[in-house]
Design an enzyme around this catalytic site. Structure first.
Site, mmCIF file in Angstrom:
data_model
loop_
_atom_site.group_PDB
_atom_site.id
_atom_site.type_symbol
_atom_site.label_atom_id
_atom_site.label_comp_id
_atom_site.label_asym_id
_atom_site.label_seq_id
_atom_site.Cartn_x
_atom_site.Cartn_y
_atom_site.Cartn_z
ATOM 1 N N HIS A 19 0.838 -1.204 0.000
ATOM 2 C CA HIS A 19 0.000 0.000 0.000
ATOM 3 C C HIS A 19 0.871 1.252 0.000
ATOM 4 O O HIS A 19 0.612 2.206 -0.746
ATOM 5 C CB HIS A 19 -0.899 0.043 1.245
ATOM 6 N N LYS A 43 -16.628 -6.814 6.670
ATOM 7 C CA LYS A 43 -17.587 -6.877 7.766
ATOM 8 C C LYS A 43 -16.955 -6.943 9.148
ATOM 9 O O LYS A 43 -17.508 -6.447 10.104
ATOM 10 C CB LYS A 43 -18.509 -8.081 7.566
ATOM 11 N N ARG A 93 -1.707 -6.529 -8.108
ATOM 12 C CA ARG A 93 -0.610 -7.446 -7.789
ATOM 13 C C ARG A 93 -0.461 -8.517 -8.854
ATOM 14 O O ARG A 93 0.629 -8.957 -9.163
ATOM 15 C CB ARG A 93 -0.863 -8.134 -6.447
ATOM 16 N N SER A 131 -3.061 -7.540 3.006
ATOM 17 C CA SER A 131 -3.389 -7.417 4.429
ATOM 18 C C SER A 131 -3.787 -8.771 5.007
ATOM 19 O O SER A 131 -3.459 -9.082 6.156
ATOM 20 C CB SER A 131 -4.533 -6.416 4.616
#
Length: 168
Positions: A19, A43, A93, A131
């Site tokens: 990032h 969520k 990516r 992540s």
């Protein structure tokens, strides 16, 4: 002259070197980059939106200029229109990322013709990095120092590291 503003949306749960690389490279192409933390992107995030913003602030304070961090809980195109941005930044990516992001870019263009999607390919050393990978490795006590900036390493480890398994 009107400033060229780009928005880099994502969950950033947590922010990684991948990032950071995209933010840094986008900041060289645009007058201002807004890193937009999507509140409703996932969520059950590991970090609150405010915590993610604080981590991003730490990361970009290390030599990346003209970057603003914000959060949003709505349609991306509504935010783009509101801030007067001309571009949406998306990091890619692998080829598998492209299909999904391309569909999103087409939908966004239909919803708001005023912004273009700009795809930036990741640096080769970050091709595997996400992540999710960071969270999985950290949850088992693995070394994530190669994946996230040092200034947020402890924050991530404290939150995500489980107790190590006891061998019998």
């Amino acid at each position: 002259m009107e400033k060229r503003i780009a928005v880099y949306p994502g969950s950033f749960d947590p922010i990684t070197y991948g990032h950071r690389d995209i933010i840094q490279r986008a900041s060289k192409l645009f007058d201002k980059v807004i890193v937009l933390v999507s509140v409703n992107a996932i969520k059950d995030p590991s970090f609150t939106a405010v915590e993610r913003i604080k981590m991003i602030e730490k990361v970009v304070s290390e030599g990346i200029e003209d970057v603003v961090i914000d959060m949003w809980d709505g349609l991306l195109v509504d935010y783009i229109r509101q801030v007067g941005a001309c571009a949406i930044i998306k990091g890619l990516r692998a080829v598998s990322d492209f299909e999904y992001e391309f569909q999103q870019a087409l939908a966004n263009k239909i919803l708001y013709d005023g912004a273009e999607t700009v795809f930036l390919t990741t640096s080769s050393e970050n091709m595997y990095l996400s992540s999710s990978v960071v969270k999985q490795i950290a949850s088992f006590g693995g070394d994530i120092s190669h994946f996230v900036p040092h200034c947020i390493l402890d924050d991530i480890k404290i939150r995500l590291t489980k107790n190590p398994p006891v061998l019998r």
